[in-house]
Design an enzyme around this catalytic site. Structure first.
Site, PDB file in Angstrom:
ATOM      1  N   ASP A  25       1.900   1.221   2.570  1.00 10.44           N
ATOM      2  CA  ASP A  25       0.395   0.920   2.570  1.00 10.44           C
ATOM      3  C   ASP A  25      -0.101   0.817   4.026  1.00 10.44           C
ATOM      4  O   ASP A  25      -0.936  -0.152   4.225  1.00 10.44           O
ATOM      5  CB  ASP A  25       0.215  -0.276   1.728  1.00 10.44           C
ATOM      6  CG  ASP A  25       0.754  -0.266   0.380  1.00 10.44           C
ATOM      7  OD1 ASP A  25       0.576   0.654  -0.262  1.00 10.44           O
ATOM      8  OD2 ASP A  25       1.074  -1.391  -0.180  1.00 10.44           O
ATOM      9  N   LYS A  28      -1.216   5.384   5.564  1.00 15.17           N
ATOM     10  CA  LYS A  28      -0.786   6.796   5.710  1.00 15.17           C
ATOM     11  C   LYS A  28      -1.855   7.813   4.955  1.00 15.17           C
ATOM     12  O   LYS A  28      -2.107   8.758   5.913  1.00 15.17           O
ATOM     13  CB  LYS A  28       0.483   7.178   5.012  1.00 15.17           C
ATOM     14  CG  LYS A  28       1.548   6.047   5.513  1.00 15.17           C
ATOM     15  CD  LYS A  28       2.918   6.220   4.879  1.00 15.17           C
ATOM     16  CE  LYS A  28       2.841   5.786   3.349  1.00 15.17           C
ATOM     17  NZ  LYS A  28       2.644   4.359   3.245  1.00 15.17           N
ATOM     18  N   GLY A  52       0.528   5.103  -3.386  1.00 16.55           N
ATOM     19  CA  GLY A  52      -1.056   5.000  -3.635  1.00 16.55           C
ATOM     20  C   GLY A  52      -1.502   5.101  -2.308  1.00 16.55           C
ATOM     21  O   GLY A  52      -1.569   4.393  -1.382  1.00 16.55           O
ATOM     22  N   HIS A  53      -2.123   6.315  -2.030  1.00 19.04           N
ATOM     23  CA  HIS A  53      -2.644   6.735  -0.684  1.00 19.04           C
ATOM     24  C   HIS A  53      -4.091   6.656  -0.734  1.00 19.04           C
ATOM     25  O   HIS A  53      -4.824   7.786  -1.403  1.00 19.04           O
ATOM     26  CB  HIS A  53      -2.115   7.913  -0.220  1.00 19.04           C
ATOM     27  CG  HIS A  53      -0.617   7.806   0.131  1.00 19.04           C
ATOM     28  ND1 HIS A  53       0.268   8.920   0.468  1.00 19.04           N
ATOM     29  CD2 HIS A  53       0.229   6.695  -0.043  1.00 19.04           C
ATOM     30  CE1 HIS A  53       1.632   8.604   0.630  1.00 19.04           C
ATOM     31  NE2 HIS A  53       1.544   7.134   0.319  1.00 19.04           N
ATOM     32  N   GLN A 235       5.707   5.207   0.964  1.00 17.56           N
ATOM     33  CA  GLN A 235       6.075   3.831   1.267  1.00 17.56           C
ATOM     34  C   GLN A 235       6.458   3.857   2.582  1.00 17.56           C
ATOM     35  O   GLN A 235       5.579   4.372   3.380  1.00 17.56           O
ATOM     36  CB  GLN A 235       7.706   3.856   0.595  1.00 17.56           C
ATOM     37  CG  GLN A 235       7.387   3.694  -1.072  1.00 17.56           C
ATOM     38  CD  GLN A 235       7.276   5.039  -1.696  1.00 17.56           C
ATOM     39  OE1 GLN A 235       8.283   6.080  -1.531  1.00 17.56           O
ATOM     40  NE2 GLN A 235       6.310   5.346  -2.540  1.00 17.56           N
TER      41      GLN A 235
END
Ligand code: GDP
Ligand code: IMO
Ligand code: MG
Length: 434
Positions: A25, A28, A52-53, A235
């Site tokens: 988080d 990225k 989750g980007h 990650q």
């Protein structure tokens, strides 16, 4: 006749691996979106929909889980590589969700034939294994990631290539559900219905078939043409199965080396590694976080920040940890740094940076491998004066307050890589290139 990729020379010298330098988080997705302007191909090479980007474009929020963040720009090729674990139903949902937001997805998305599948029994096992761990649970995203990679390594997994061959898929799925129902029964959990799972996943297979490709040869051809490739890490370094705070990690190699095995791009074709890190530290789930600090967490949560993009959980927060990021720099070979969320520290009088750990009379300038020691470490801090000025409108280095510039320079120097990008907000335009 299917031609092999051949052995043309490579002309391109701009393939970049982007990794998270902390616990995930780091921002990225935002940085990938910014860099994609100059890239031709964006590749995910590990992880699954545990990622989750978040990307904000003109106020519209997009959260990407399996689809590479490059999909939000026109004429970019996006690849879900062999090292990713793919829940086909989740991927269909994500594609549909993006299409509803007006994102074009068609011949710009490719899914590796050899990516492993995440199936409902993986999710169930993930939940059951967490439940029996009680207080020692990892705090997984419950997306079935660990059990799916477990099957891959045990050589008992199903792959995309199996999903798109209906007879083979039916037969193998039946066998796997039979086996896994026995395990689920032992946990006291409800067994799965083969018929229900088969119908749902067979339909997802039909939907995804047009996207399926031999992505290794596709990437080889792209490199031969001189296309530039951006590898989108998921990650972060300390969630890596080998280099992270084991067992409080995910089940893939999140560090730079994993990008090569997870895509088929040879190591010598990689030109640079960019590490993304927040100007502070966050972690979601269990495991040690040496600089964790309730005041910072309350401040950020109070601003409505630092809630998980995948699970919505409140992220744990703390001061910037240069012992950790220096280690990340070493293990990933980070050349350039992107520091995000600088604006999160705008209101502070003093900003702290961890420069070492103390434990039972010993001092560490690296991350100890024993998580029990790491959890008991006392951080040693350096203090920096706060800039107490909003930074979110700055677009150039010179527009940042002098104290904010000094802070950024100090954390880059302590980390040991070149500061290339500073991010002062979630939007594309809130990005400063150095
Ligand atoms: P990822 O998993 O590394 O892509 O990061 P996430 O999207 O899970 O979390 C990063 C969060 O920080 C998201 O909500 C982003 O929109 C947000 N973000 C990224 N860079 C900045 C920044 O410089 N400032 C602010 N305020 N938010 C940012
Ligand atoms: P992105 O790509 C932050 C964490 C989980 C848990 C551990 C194991 O958005 O940075 P898993 O479901 O993978 O078995 O969970 O890893 N985790 C993440 N934390 N960002 C992520 O991805 C994460 N993906 C997994 O919270 O602690
Ligand atoms: Mg995330």
């Amino acid at each position: 006749m299917k031609s092999h990729a051949g052995c043309q020379p490579f002309y391109n010298m701009a393939n970049t691996i982007l990794v998270g330098a902390q616990w995930g988080d780091e921002g990225k997705g935002k940085i990938i979106d910014v860099l994609t302007e100059d890239a031709d191909v964006v590749v995910r090479s590990q992880g699954g929909n545990n990622a989750g980007h978040t990307v904000f474009i003109k106020g519209q929020k997009y959260v990407l889980h399996l689809v590479p963040s490059g999909i939000l720009r026109k004429n970019k090729v996006c690849v879900i590589g062999n090292g990713v674990v793919v829940d086909p139903v989740s991927l269909v949902g994500e594609i549909e969700g993006l299409r509803k937001l007006g994102v074009e997805i068609g011949e710009n998305l490719f899914l590796s034939e050899t990516a492993h599948l995440v199936l409902p029994y993986h999710r169930e096992l993930d939940a059951q294994r967490e439940a029996v761990k009680g207080d020692n649970k990892i705090g997984t995203t419950k997306r079935g990631i660990g059990p799916a990679y477990g099957d891959k390594v045990a050589r008992t997994g199903l792959r995309v290539i199996d999903l798109i061959q209906p007879e083979r898929f039916k037969e193998r799925l039946q066998q796997k559900i039979k086996e896994n129902n026995e395990i689920l029964k032992a946990f006291g959990a409800k067994p799965l219905s083969f018929k229900k799972v088969h119908e749902e996943y067979r339909a997802a297979g039909d939907y995804l078939k047009p996207f399926v490709a031999n992505t290794v040869t596709l990437l080889y051809k792209a490199m031969s043409r001189g296309d530039s490739i951006l590898l989108e890490g998921a990650q972060g370094t300390f969630l890596d199965i080998d280099h992270g705070t084991y067992p409080y990690v995910t089940s893939s190699n999140t560090t730079a080396g994993g990008a090569c095995t997870g895509s088929g791009i040879p190591p010598h074709r990689v030109d640079s590694v960019m590490g993304v890190m927040k100007a502070y530290t966050t972690r979601v789930g269990g495991g040690p976080l040496p600089t964790e600090n309730a005041v910072i967490a309350d401040m950020l949560h109070g601003m409505g920040r630092e809630f998980g993009a995948t699970t919505g959980r409140a992220r744990r927060c703390g001061w910037f940890d240069s012992v950790a990021t220096r280690h990340a720099c070493m293990v990933n070979g980070i050349d350039d740094l992107a520091v995000t969320n600088l604006d999160g520290l705008d209101t502070l009088e003093q900003v702290r940076v961890c420069i070492g750990y103390r434990h039972e009379g010993a001092t560490y300038d690296y991350i100890p491998n024993d998580v029990a020691i790491l959890a008991a470490c006392e951080p040693v801090y350096a203090e920096f004066p706060g800039w107490k000025t909003p930074t979110d409108k700055a677009r150039k280095w010179k527009e940042l307050p002098v104290k904010a510039r000094s802070y950024l320079k100090a954390i880059a120097e302590l980390t040991g890589a070149n500061l290339a990008i500073a991010s002062v907000g979630p939007g594309r335009e809130q990005t400063i290139f150095l």
